[in-house]
Design an enzyme around this catalytic site. Sequence first.
Site, PDB file in Angstrom:
ATOM      1  NE  ARG A  80      -3.197   2.582   2.646  1.00 26.29           N
ATOM      2  CZ  ARG A  80      -3.184   3.354   3.719  1.00 26.29           C
ATOM      3  NH1 ARG A  80      -2.733   2.916   4.876  1.00 26.29           N
ATOM      4  NH2 ARG A  80      -3.649   4.584   3.661  1.00 26.29           N
ATOM      5  CG  HIS A 124      -1.055   8.829   3.461  1.00 24.58           C
ATOM      6  ND1 HIS A 124      -1.184   7.475   3.680  1.00 24.58           N
ATOM      7  CD2 HIS A 124      -0.706   9.358   4.654  1.00 24.58           C
ATOM      8  CE1 HIS A 124      -0.902   7.200   4.944  1.00 24.58           C
ATOM      9  NE2 HIS A 124      -0.599   8.337   5.566  1.00 24.58           N
ATOM     10  CD  GLU A 169      -4.904   7.625   9.970  1.00 24.79           C
ATOM     11  OE1 GLU A 169      -4.445   8.694  10.389  1.00 24.79           O
ATOM     12  OE2 GLU A 169      -4.524   6.521  10.377  1.00 24.79           O
ATOM     13  CG  ASN A 298      -4.788   3.491   8.803  1.00 30.02           C
ATOM     14  OD1 ASN A 298      -4.855   2.492   8.081  1.00 30.02           O
ATOM     15  ND2 ASN A 298      -4.479   4.686   8.333  1.00 30.02           N
ATOM     16  CE1 TYR A 300       0.360   2.516  13.543  1.00 30.48           C
ATOM     17  CE2 TYR A 300      -1.630   3.652  12.845  1.00 30.48           C
ATOM     18  CZ  TYR A 300      -0.387   3.112  12.555  1.00 30.48           C
ATOM     19  OH  TYR A 300       0.096   3.151  11.273  1.00 30.48           O
ATOM     20  CD  GLU A 356      -1.438   3.866   8.135  1.00 31.57           C
ATOM     21  OE1 GLU A 356      -1.194   4.276   9.293  1.00 31.57           O
ATOM     22  OE2 GLU A 356      -1.582   4.608   7.164  1.00 31.57           O
TER      23      GLU A 356
HETATM   24  C1  FCB Z   1      -1.202   7.065  10.730  1.00 32.43           C
HETATM   25  C2  FCB Z   1      -0.772   7.595   9.384  1.00 32.43           C
HETATM   26  C3  FCB Z   1       0.575   7.100   8.939  1.00 32.43           C
HETATM   27  C4  FCB Z   1       1.554   7.038  10.080  1.00 32.43           C
HETATM   28  C5  FCB Z   1       0.974   6.287  11.255  1.00 32.43           C
HETATM   29  C6  FCB Z   1       1.914   6.117  12.411  1.00 32.43           C
HETATM   30  O1  FCB Z   1      -2.116   7.940  11.306  1.00 32.43           O
HETATM   31  O2  FCB Z   1      -1.728   7.267   8.405  1.00 32.43           O
HETATM   32  O3  FCB Z   1       1.025   7.911   7.886  1.00 32.43           O
HETATM   33  O4  FCB Z   1       1.924   8.322  10.427  1.00 32.43           O
HETATM   34  O5  FCB Z   1      -0.196   6.931  11.679  1.00 32.43           O
END
Ligand code: FCB
Length: 452
Positions: A80, A124, A169, A298, A300, A356
């Site tokens: 990607r 992006h 995002e 995405n 985290y 992500e």
């Molecule tokens: C996301 C972004 C990516 C990167 C990660 C850590 O929000 O899409 O570009 O910065 O976080």
Amino acid sequence: MTVTKQITFPQNFIWGAATAAYQIEGAWDEDGAGESIWDRFSHTEGKVHEEHCGDTACDHYHRWQDDLDLMQSLNLRAYRFSIAWPRVLPDGRGAVNLAGLDYYDRLVDGLLARGIRPFVTLYHWDLPQALEDTGGWPARSTAEAFVEYADVVSRRLGDRVTDWITHNEPWCTAFLGHMFGVHAPGHRDAAKTAATVHHTLLSHGWAVPVLRRNSPGARVGIVLNPVDVTPATQSQADLQAAVLQDGLMNRLFLDPLYGRNYPADVVAYVEQQGATFKSVQPGDLEAVAAPTDFLGINMYSRAVVSAADAPDGKPMVTDKDVERTEMGWEVYPPALYNLLCRLYFDYKPASLIIAENGASYSDGPDETGRVVDTRRLRYIRDHLAQARRAMDAGVPLKGYFVWSLMDNFEWSFGYSQRFGIVWVDYDTQQRIPKDSAFWYRDVITNNGFDLI
Ligand code: FCB
């Protein structure tokens, strides 16, 4: 006795890695590329950690062939990446810079020649500065310009690219870029934020049929950063704060995309802040809700919200004693299960991909040159196990992209945060696959792993 659990994935599961143009390419002003808002922002004093910028980044613009070989050696099935709009249309609209298009054409061919499936993200975050100068995302004309850009790119690549992502995002585009001022273009303005929410979503909806026309049979989707929100306590105030946080980060984007209009409680909150959704015109909501083939997420961390620190649209982790990555983000893998289930059973997207997921840890080469990044390996492993759990519960998850293929420019944090499964030495541009990369390669080969 150690109990080992085998986690396996379906045969056609898409295993990939993700990057974004501004974070890796460098060559910001080469071959006719125009200036982007991230060029302008990072060249402005005080905006990015230690004045870092993406002028050179990972020099991927020149090293893409070696990087593709590296991806192949890691057995990646999909990649990607994003296209830099100002490389293709230096003024945002109008004259096409063929050298820019040619570059992505070669990249796509190079991927296909190596058996790697390209997933193209159109936006992006690197808006052409020329479009910022005519109003940026708060202006409806930028949504129109995006559709022209999507048309130009998909006419050229649509015969070979089968997977398209309109935006990455939009919450970040709107809130980090227009409300909190920490991302380009650096505004702090509620009215601009509300208009940006609508115009990014509108541009997505308008682009969907254009991509389908130019790339027959292609799959089209959008990537969001939804968050698993939990109230810090069961107090009425914390519960209310959590509902609002969920509204600002999740429902504000998901509801209109899935045909439910903008959520009334969030619209009311936005109006209290002095902004409105008056940029919505007749027919817009139908356009935004264009059917898509997948929802990309995405993921985290999670957000534990208390009334004391909400609502500001930012995820808040209030529990002090939790494991965190070097970004300060809590490591909480079950949030991925919660999120996937909530998104699927609440909104019923046709399918989902994890576009992500990854972690920032600065572990570098030891005296033998090896990068032992055990914490990242565990992070990825534990999230994959939760993804599999969601699939067992019935979620049609089709793929996983680790963020990121290699260490890169982490926006306002510059090069201080390393998310790569491949180490990058920014002085020499040497790449060293970390332990997590070799582990991930084996996961792909075996279509699964042992959870000890
Ligand atoms: C996301 C972004 C990516 C990167 C990660 C850590 O929000 O899409 O570009 O910065 O976080």
